[in-house]
Write a protein that holds these residues in place. Sequence first.
Motif, PDB file in Angstrom:
ATOM      1  N   PRO A 158      18.898  28.666 -13.643  1.00 38.95           N
ATOM      2  CA  PRO A 158      19.995  28.591 -12.847  1.00 38.95           C
ATOM      3  C   PRO A 158      19.907  29.205 -11.316  1.00 38.95           C
ATOM      4  CG  PRO A 158      20.690  28.882 -15.031  1.00 38.95           C
ATOM      5  CD  PRO A 158      19.114  29.342 -14.972  1.00 38.95           C
ATOM      6  N   PHE A 159      19.198  30.455 -11.347  1.00 40.31           N
ATOM      7  CA  PHE A 159      19.091  31.048 -10.005  1.00 40.31           C
ATOM      8  C   PHE A 159      17.770  31.178  -9.436  1.00 40.31           C
ATOM      9  CE2 PHE A 159      21.660  33.283 -13.434  1.00 40.31           C
ATOM     10  CZ  PHE A 159      23.142  33.191 -12.849  1.00 40.31           C
ATOM     11  N   THR A 160      16.961  30.082  -9.836  1.00 37.88           N
ATOM     12  CA  THR A 160      15.832  29.730  -9.040  1.00 37.88           C
ATOM     13  C   THR A 160      16.052  28.994  -7.806  1.00 37.88           C
ATOM     14  OG1 THR A 160      14.428  29.559 -11.099  1.00 37.88           O
ATOM     15  CG2 THR A 160      13.503  28.662  -9.214  1.00 37.88           C
ATOM     16  N   ASN A 161      16.358  30.122  -6.661  1.00 40.18           N
ATOM     17  CA  ASN A 161      16.558  29.304  -5.349  1.00 40.18           C
ATOM     18  C   ASN A 161      16.398  30.162  -4.231  1.00 40.18           C
ATOM     19  OD1 ASN A 161      17.724  28.192  -3.072  1.00 40.18           O
ATOM     20  ND2 ASN A 161      19.815  28.018  -4.159  1.00 40.18           N
ATOM     21  N   PRO A 162      14.819  30.224  -3.981  1.00 40.86           N
ATOM     22  CA  PRO A 162      14.229  31.041  -2.981  1.00 40.86           C
ATOM     23  C   PRO A 162      14.587  30.853  -1.387  1.00 40.86           C
ATOM     24  CG  PRO A 162      12.711  29.409  -3.635  1.00 40.86           C
ATOM     25  CD  PRO A 162      14.022  29.343  -4.536  1.00 40.86           C
TER      26      PRO A 162
ATOM     27  N   THR B 233      17.000  36.075  -2.835  1.00 44.94           N
ATOM     28  CA  THR B 233      15.553  36.880  -2.723  1.00 44.94           C
ATOM     29  C   THR B 233      15.209  37.235  -4.215  1.00 44.94           C
ATOM     30  OG1 THR B 233      16.649  39.265  -2.840  1.00 44.94           O
ATOM     31  CG2 THR B 233      16.265  38.264  -0.549  1.00 44.94           C
ATOM     32  N   GLU B 234      13.863  37.409  -4.360  1.00 44.03           N
ATOM     33  CA  GLU B 234      13.159  37.640  -5.758  1.00 44.03           C
ATOM     34  C   GLU B 234      14.086  38.822  -6.604  1.00 44.03           C
ATOM     35  OE1 GLU B 234       9.000  38.448  -7.840  1.00 44.03           O
ATOM     36  OE2 GLU B 234       9.105  38.153  -5.569  1.00 44.03           O
ATOM     37  N   GLN B 235      14.157  39.713  -5.880  1.00 42.27           N
ATOM     38  CA  GLN B 235      15.270  40.767  -6.350  1.00 42.27           C
ATOM     39  C   GLN B 235      16.648  40.470  -6.975  1.00 42.27           C
ATOM     40  OE1 GLN B 235      13.764  43.599  -6.977  1.00 42.27           O
ATOM     41  NE2 GLN B 235      15.740  44.657  -7.982  1.00 42.27           N
ATOM     42  N   GLN B 236      17.293  39.590  -6.200  1.00 41.05           N
ATOM     43  CA  GLN B 236      18.447  39.195  -6.480  1.00 41.05           C
ATOM     44  C   GLN B 236      18.230  38.091  -7.808  1.00 41.05           C
ATOM     45  OE1 GLN B 236      19.426  37.473  -2.632  1.00 41.05           O
ATOM     46  NE2 GLN B 236      21.289  39.119  -2.317  1.00 41.05           N
ATOM     47  N   MET B 237      17.433  37.182  -7.801  1.00 44.39           N
ATOM     48  CA  MET B 237      17.301  36.453  -8.777  1.00 44.39           C
ATOM     49  C   MET B 237      16.787  37.159 -10.201  1.00 44.39           C
ATOM     50  SD  MET B 237      14.960  33.335  -7.341  1.00 44.39           S
ATOM     51  CE  MET B 237      14.014  33.966  -6.408  1.00 44.39           C
ATOM     52  N   LEU B 238      16.195  38.387 -10.073  1.00 46.95           N
ATOM     53  CA  LEU B 238      16.025  39.137 -11.321  1.00 46.95           C
ATOM     54  C   LEU B 238      17.336  39.986 -11.639  1.00 46.95           C
ATOM     55  CD1 LEU B 238      12.532  40.816 -10.169  1.00 46.95           C
ATOM     56  CD2 LEU B 238      12.778  39.229 -11.942  1.00 46.95           C
ATOM     57  N   ILE B 239      18.084  40.176 -10.969  1.00 42.24           N
ATOM     58  CA  ILE B 239      19.363  40.794 -11.274  1.00 42.24           C
ATOM     59  C   ILE B 239      20.010  40.117 -11.728  1.00 42.24           C
ATOM     60  CG2 ILE B 239      21.428  41.874 -10.117  1.00 42.24           C
ATOM     61  CD1 ILE B 239      19.420  43.239  -8.066  1.00 42.24           C
TER      62      ILE B 239
ATOM     63  N   ASN C 210      19.354  37.238 -13.466  1.00 40.39           N
ATOM     64  CA  ASN C 210      18.827  36.883 -14.679  1.00 40.39           C
ATOM     65  C   ASN C 210      19.224  37.802 -15.738  1.00 40.39           C
ATOM     66  OD1 ASN C 210      17.627  34.343 -14.059  1.00 40.39           O
ATOM     67  ND2 ASN C 210      15.837  35.272 -13.041  1.00 40.39           N
ATOM     68  N   ALA C 211      18.970  39.056 -15.375  1.00 39.35           N
ATOM     69  CA  ALA C 211      19.361  40.248 -16.483  1.00 39.35           C
ATOM     70  C   ALA C 211      20.729  40.259 -16.565  1.00 39.35           C
ATOM     71  CB  ALA C 211      18.673  41.387 -15.524  1.00 39.35           C
ATOM     72  N   LYS C 212      21.751  39.993 -15.616  1.00 46.03           N
ATOM     73  CA  LYS C 212      23.092  40.184 -15.891  1.00 46.03           C
ATOM     74  C   LYS C 212      23.481  39.104 -17.065  1.00 46.03           C
ATOM     75  CE  LYS C 212      27.525  39.359 -13.562  1.00 46.03           C
ATOM     76  NZ  LYS C 212      28.253  39.113 -12.139  1.00 46.03           N
ATOM     77  N   TYR C 213      23.011  37.716 -16.822  1.00 42.61           N
ATOM     78  CA  TYR C 213      23.268  36.719 -17.852  1.00 42.61           C
ATOM     79  C   TYR C 213      22.319  36.721 -19.028  1.00 42.61           C
ATOM     80  CZ  TYR C 213      26.761  35.321 -14.587  1.00 42.61           C
ATOM     81  OH  TYR C 213      27.589  34.911 -13.768  1.00 42.61           O
ATOM     82  N   GLY C 214      21.540  37.687 -19.346  1.00 41.26           N
ATOM     83  CA  GLY C 214      20.566  37.689 -20.260  1.00 41.26           C
ATOM     84  C   GLY C 214      19.420  36.733 -20.137  1.00 41.26           C
ATOM     85  N   LEU C 215      19.104  36.416 -19.121  1.00 38.92           N
ATOM     86  CA  LEU C 215      18.166  34.899 -19.114  1.00 38.92           C
ATOM     87  C   LEU C 215      16.906  35.767 -18.939  1.00 38.92           C
ATOM     88  CD1 LEU C 215      19.827  32.516 -16.464  1.00 38.92           C
ATOM     89  CD2 LEU C 215      19.675  32.370 -18.961  1.00 38.92           C
ATOM     90  N   ASP C 216      16.649  37.041 -18.958  1.00 36.60           N
ATOM     91  CA  ASP C 216      15.334  37.714 -19.050  1.00 36.60           C
ATOM     92  C   ASP C 216      14.945  37.991 -20.357  1.00 36.60           C
ATOM     93  OD1 ASP C 216      17.305  39.529 -19.454  1.00 36.60           O
ATOM     94  OD2 ASP C 216      16.510  41.102 -18.187  1.00 36.60           O
TER      95      ASP C 216
END
Length: 309
Positions: free
Chosen positions: A34-38, A42-48, A50-56
Amino acid sequence: MKQYLIQRIGYMLLTLFVVVTITFFLMQLLPGTPFTNPEKLTEQQMLILNAKYGLDQPVGIQYIRYLGNLVQGDLGYSFQNAGRTVSSIISDRIGPSAFIGLQALIFGAIIGLVLGIVSALKHNSIFDYGSVTLAVLGMSIPSFVFAALLQYYVGVKLEWLPVALWEGYSSTILPSFALSVTVIATVARFIRSEMLEVLGQDYVVTARAKGVTEKQVIVKHVIRNALIPVVTMLGPLAVAIMTGTLVIEKIFAVPGLGEQFTLSILVLDYSVIMGISIFYSALFIFVVFLVDIIYGFLDPRINYKGESA
């Protein structure tokens, strides 16, 4: 009866568990998150995010966590609507979907019954052939094709009803009628064949031989007995209408669950996709169960073990 109910509820829960499991893992096969939107993140925001919603986390852990929350009645939060729960989105959207769905079922049942009854009573007439042809067309052509035709001819050319948008009762008629076409065709075809079968039964011949008027024979013996099997169809047809709204609501811009489901797929809002899928599945399972119970009461020959007495 008690044992039957417990057994059916067990099957219902098992079926729902299978649906949840299959839907969850199929959704994981979709490319991206859901957060793959370059372009916006930013890549850092996408990682944050993904981690917040447990997608990592590994898919297995995500699945167990989702089941744990689901058992507690928690469908989670939308990934694309910040701060909104999936339950609140469903409750806000269910109204328009339920209204046009119920209206479509009523339209379809009434028109289908009339067509089927008249077709059976005028067997092998021009009306019968026309009714059968309409039923075949109604079952063969997708509802979104009828939706486009209704929009063009009734909305644009004749200007009788709004083409789209949700602006009062008049906006509900075209989407409801587009959804009801399949119901009309199914009910008309089914009631026609049931009535033709009943008309040849011995008790109908006997009633006529006893001097019972043709009107009484048709109303009390033929239609009444032919209607019982139709009850079993209304439940699945009702759910088919609800799922049919996925496209129809988008075409007519109806702010219902179907439109929300379509939008959620486009942006990969996993939690909303799962929530609406579970809602429709639970509804379908419950309606089938309810129809079985009603059918048992209408036809005493059916016992609650599903066997003929």
